[in-house]
Write a protein that holds these residues in place. Structure first.
Motif, PDB file in Angstrom:
ATOM      1  N   ASN A 100       0.788  -1.234   0.000  1.00  0.00           N
ATOM      2  CA  ASN A 100       0.000   0.000   0.000  1.00  0.00           C
ATOM      3  C   ASN A 100       0.820   1.283   0.000  1.00  0.00           C
ATOM      4  OD1 ASN A 100      -1.925  -2.014   1.976  1.00  0.00           O
ATOM      5  ND2 ASN A 100      -2.894  -1.003   0.254  1.00  0.00           N
ATOM      6  N   ARG A 167      -0.079   6.544  -0.237  1.00  0.00           N
ATOM      7  CA  ARG A 167      -0.800   5.298   0.023  1.00  0.00           C
ATOM      8  C   ARG A 167      -1.605   4.938  -1.216  1.00  0.00           C
ATOM      9  NH1 ARG A 167      -2.513   1.716   3.911  1.00  0.00           N
ATOM     10  NH2 ARG A 167      -4.507   0.699   3.417  1.00  0.00           N
ATOM     11  N   ASP A 169      -4.498   2.137  -2.789  1.00  0.00           N
ATOM     12  CA  ASP A 169      -5.518   1.141  -2.453  1.00  0.00           C
ATOM     13  C   ASP A 169      -6.243   0.705  -3.712  1.00  0.00           C
ATOM     14  OD1 ASP A 169      -5.748   0.890   0.630  1.00  0.00           O
ATOM     15  OD2 ASP A 169      -5.586   3.050   0.288  1.00  0.00           O
ATOM     16  N   ASN A 181      -6.859   1.758  -8.968  1.00  0.00           N
ATOM     17  CA  ASN A 181      -6.314   2.087  -7.660  1.00  0.00           C
ATOM     18  C   ASN A 181      -6.512   3.565  -7.352  1.00  0.00           C
ATOM     19  OD1 ASN A 181      -4.588  -0.558  -7.324  1.00  0.00           O
ATOM     20  ND2 ASN A 181      -4.086   0.251  -9.355  1.00  0.00           N
TER      21      ASN A 181
END
Length: 280
Positions: A100, A167, A169, A181
């Motif tokens: 991540n 980050r 995800d 993402n």
């Protein structure tokens, strides 16, 4: 440029719609991967006060408006290998600490141009220059005229060299080859512009100069194909403070300003897996 972002948004909607049921299947690990990207930006800037100091002048221009220079997308300009560093570009290299989080370093090559012929307030003095601009000013009106008074640009780059922590995800998959993402992160670094400033027709310094620093935050959408290539759209905003700007060939002449900025980026890149085991 807007066409790219519209297509990118459409791809994200399709991916979310078709990928919800398979989001947790066949997930590839990002840990240990290196990535790189190259792309282009559109930038906007807040108004700013710009201070100029030298042996014969000390004045501040207030609420000065500025813009970027890339007004339209041109294939010959943006995709010509011999002109890669001429448009407003973004380059970044990063490494995934785990699935991540990634850390990266990159350059945001923005361009900043003070709008010519705008009327602003001026306070301070200009003396012994032998021009019509000699005098003492106290919140008076003045026209920023590039032909006689001042032109001011960071057009050989408002170069923001920064380190970022982001980050990532995964939000959806489309089949087994396309991942969607979301990313978000913060960044900080130094600003090394090559300022094209011409005050009272004295010419420009024309050297790269460490002028200040910047901080910012980024959010974006990434579409990855076959775990190898990706296209990414980013919204980026932040603050730039430049306490030491070269304004003339005289090294003692300096400028000072700070402003907020925003970017709208489209970038293309790829991954290199550093964790691949050699085959026996």
């Amino acid at each position: 440029m807007r066409i790219f972002f519209s297509l990118f948004f459409l791809l994200s909607v399709v991916g979310v719609g078709f990928g919800q049921e398979t989001i947790n299947s066949n997930l590839s690990s990002k840990k240990g991967k290196l990535y790189f990207y190259w792309g282009w930006n559109k930038a906007n800037y807040s108004s700013s006060d710009i201070e100029f100091k030298g042996d014969d002048h000390n004045f501040t221009l207030k609420n000065v408006k500025a813009r970027d220079t890339d007004l339209e997308w041109k294939i010959g300009k943006h995709l010509n290998p011999s002109r890669l560093t001429i448009p407003q570009f973004n380059f970044r290299v990063g490494y995934f600490l785990d699935d991540n989080w990634d850390i990266s370093i990159g350059t945001d090559h923005m361009k900043y141009v003070v709008n010519n012929l705008q009327t602003v307030k001026i306070s301070g003095y200009i003396e012994n220059t032998g021009t019509a601009y000699d005098g003492v000013y106290d919140n008076d009106n003045i026209v920023i005229d590039g032909d006689s008074f001042l032109s001011f640009e960071h057009t050989d780059g408002l170069n923001y060299v920064n380190v970022a922590l982001r980050r990532n995800d995964r939000i959806a998959k489309l089949g087994s080859s396309v991942d969607f993402n979301l990313l978000a992160g913060v960044n900080a670094g130094v600003v090394i512009p090559k300022t094209n400033s011409n005050f009272l027709n004295r010419g420009r310094n024309d050297e790269f100069h460490l002028s200040g620093y910047g901080v910012g935050a980024t959010g974006g959408l990434n579409v990855t194909f076959f775990d190898v290539f990706f296209i990414q759209s980013e919204l980026k905003g932040g603050y730039i403070n430049l306490p030491s700007i070269t304004t003339t060939p005289n090294d003692s002449d300096r400028g000072k300003q700070s402003f907020a900025f925003s970017q709208w980026n489209i970038v293309f890149g790829g991954y290199i897996n550093l964790n691949k085991k050699s085959k026996k």
